[in-house]
Design a protein around this motif. Structure first.
Motif, mmCIF file in Angstrom:
data_model
loop_
_atom_site.group_PDB
_atom_site.id
_atom_site.type_symbol
_atom_site.label_atom_id
_atom_site.label_comp_id
_atom_site.label_asym_id
_atom_site.label_seq_id
_atom_site.Cartn_x
_atom_site.Cartn_y
_atom_site.Cartn_z
ATOM 1 N N PRO A 6 0.833 -1.201 0.000
ATOM 2 C CA PRO A 6 0.000 0.000 0.000
ATOM 3 C C PRO A 6 0.866 1.249 0.000
ATOM 4 O O PRO A 6 2.095 1.175 0.093
ATOM 5 N N LEU A 7 0.244 2.378 -0.102
ATOM 6 C CA LEU A 7 0.899 3.663 0.108
ATOM 7 C C LEU A 7 0.321 4.281 1.368
ATOM 8 O O LEU A 7 -0.829 4.007 1.730
ATOM 9 N N LEU A 8 1.111 5.082 2.036
ATOM 10 C CA LEU A 8 0.655 5.750 3.245
ATOM 11 C C LEU A 8 0.552 7.249 2.995
ATOM 12 O O LEU A 8 1.443 7.847 2.382
ATOM 13 N N LEU A 9 -0.535 7.847 3.450
ATOM 14 C CA LEU A 9 -0.703 9.300 3.400
ATOM 15 C C LEU A 9 -0.090 9.862 4.669
ATOM 16 O O LEU A 9 -0.608 9.663 5.768
ATOM 17 N N ALA A 10 1.044 10.529 4.518
ATOM 18 C CA ALA A 10 1.772 11.062 5.674
ATOM 19 C C ALA A 10 1.661 12.574 5.717
ATOM 20 O O ALA A 10 1.583 13.240 4.674
ATOM 21 N N SER B 142 5.061 13.475 -4.204
ATOM 22 C CA SER B 142 5.014 12.098 -4.690
ATOM 23 C C SER B 142 6.373 11.751 -5.279
ATOM 24 O O SER B 142 7.234 12.614 -5.448
ATOM 25 N N SER B 143 6.555 10.503 -5.625
ATOM 26 C CA SER B 143 7.842 10.071 -6.188
ATOM 27 C C SER B 143 7.913 10.280 -7.697
ATOM 28 O O SER B 143 8.823 9.781 -8.347
ATOM 29 N N PRO C 212 3.624 19.797 3.200
ATOM 30 C CA PRO C 212 2.870 19.334 4.367
ATOM 31 C C PRO C 212 2.432 17.883 4.289
ATOM 32 O O PRO C 212 2.152 17.264 5.318
ATOM 33 N N LEU C 213 2.385 17.320 3.066
ATOM 34 C CA LEU C 213 1.820 15.980 2.876
ATOM 35 C C LEU C 213 2.599 15.220 1.817
ATOM 36 O O LEU C 213 3.233 15.814 0.943
ATOM 37 N N LEU C 214 2.502 13.904 1.884
ATOM 38 C CA LEU C 214 3.019 13.071 0.800
ATOM 39 C C LEU C 214 2.368 11.703 0.848
ATOM 40 O O LEU C 214 1.837 11.278 1.876
ATOM 41 N N PHE C 215 2.406 11.032 -0.284
ATOM 42 C CA PHE C 215 2.054 9.620 -0.358
ATOM 43 C C PHE C 215 3.354 8.858 -0.568
ATOM 44 O O PHE C 215 4.098 9.147 -1.512
ATOM 45 N N GLY C 216 3.639 7.900 0.309
ATOM 46 C CA GLY C 216 4.910 7.200 0.231
ATOM 47 C C GLY C 216 4.805 5.736 0.595
ATOM 48 O O GLY C 216 3.801 5.283 1.167
ATOM 49 N N ALA C 217 5.845 5.003 0.265
ATOM 50 C CA ALA C 217 5.911 3.581 0.574
ATOM 51 C C ALA C 217 6.048 3.363 2.075
ATOM 52 O O ALA C 217 6.641 4.186 2.778
ATOM 53 N N PRO C 218 5.515 2.262 2.590
ATOM 54 C CA PRO C 218 5.610 1.982 4.027
ATOM 55 C C PRO C 218 7.031 1.983 4.563
ATOM 56 O O PRO C 218 7.281 2.479 5.660
#
Length: 331
Positions: free
Chosen positions: A134-138, A166-167, A209-215
């Motif tokens: 999954p991806l995590l919203l951090a 994002s990456s 302030p935010l990112l979607f990233g790998a666990p």
């Protein structure tokens, strides 16, 4: 370490009864030597040391040991993996050149407007979906939101001030952010990075302030209290952070995951596809492989070639619609 027993042992074995009927040594055509009878090359479209490369190497090592052959990992980087993909598609359809493919390569990149258009989903045959994550919203700790619902409310109040990293522009990470805006009815500015590490550094430094990233990139920082995780993009909660809701709990139907699998060139004999599928499924069922995947934040999948084909087809359509709606182009 990362996945608890909720996921352990749940490698999909759909179609095993059929696959098991394929003899250990199959031939690709009449009079040919049994497959495999010589070295197999696995092409990886990403640099050595990355997640796809590491997965190819551990499976390749086990394949070599099990089949008593040499398995060579060849990194052909560039164009978001498409250099390797085109090389694989041009190779002989005999099972000796295998492509390690990511979900972005088969469900996002084919929709991008480029002068060198190449649709991997029509040029290669799915063999097996190896793993997903999954991806995590951090969020940075100073973001005044501790849930997806609170983030959406914040976005509707101060949309011009919210951004997410994002990456890369043509990645599931970017699509996850765009989907969240679509479901929540608010807007954010997308900040693409060349890889997850750079976006994580900027999140820690207060640049975004935010990112979607790998666990593997996000979870250690969240556990250390340096950032917070608001949601997970998988359909259900992520066992490592079981107190963090799935985004689908706020927006039913929200789901985007990353996965890695194997493909072979079109016209590869079905018996060869089935034989390779069987071998990879056996590896995925071992305790050693599951433990390694746990440490990488991935879940073993397995299953039949048709299972993988259906997964690709569903995501190809859904992600294609999103890419076209957003006007996403290649980087």
């Amino acid at each position: 370490m990362i996945f608890d027993r909720l996921f352990r042992g749940k490698v999909l074995v759909l179609g095993v009864a059929i696959i098991a009927m394929v003899p250990a040594g199959v031939t690709s055509n009449a009079g040919a030597q049994p497959y495999p009878s010589r070295s197999i090359t696995i092409l990886v479209g990403y640099s050595a040391g990355g997640q796809a490369d590491a997965l190819a190497r551990i499976i390749g090592k086990q394949l070599g040991e099990n089949l008593k052959i040499s398995v060579v990992i060849e990194n052909k980087t560039g164009a978001n993996g498409m250099i390797a993909a085109q090389a694989a598609a041009r190779s002989e359809p005999d099972g000796y050149t295998v492509l390690m493919v990511t979900d972005a390569m088969v469900t996002i990149d084919p929709h991008l407007a480029t002068s060198n258009h190449f649709d991997l989903s029509t040029a290669m045959e799915p063999v097996v979906n190896v793993s997903w994550s999954p991806l995590l919203l951090a969020a940075a700790n100073n973001v005044p939101a501790n849930s997806v619902a609170e983030l959406v409310a914040l976005g509707k109040q101060k949309a011009q001030n919210l951004s997410f990293g994002s990456s890369g522009s043509s990645t599931p990470h970017r699509l996850a952010g765009e989907m969240l805006q679509k479901y929540g009815g608010f807007t954010m500015t997308h900040i693409p990075y060349k890889g997850t590490a750079a976006s994580v550094n900027d999140l820690l430094g207060g640049q975004i302030p935010l990112l979607f990233g790998a666990p593997t990139a996000v979870e250690p920082l969240a556990t250390a209290g340096k950032i917070k995780v608001l949601g997970v993009t998988s359909e259900k909660r992520y066992p490592l952070l079981s107190n963090v809701p799935a985004i689908s709990e706020t927006f039913p139907g929200f789901k985007i995951i990353s996965y890695i699998g194997f493909m072979l060139p079109k016209k590869t004999p079905a018996s060869v596809v089935a034989a390779l599928n069987k071998e990879v499924n056996q590896i995925l069922g071992t305790d050693t492989m599951r433990a390694w995947l746990d440490k990488q934040g991935m879940v073993a999948v397995g299953g039949t070639p048709d299972d993988f084909k259906r997964q690709i087809a569903v995501d190809y359509q859904a992600r294609g619609e999103l890419v076209r709606a957003l006007g996403i182009t290649a980087e």
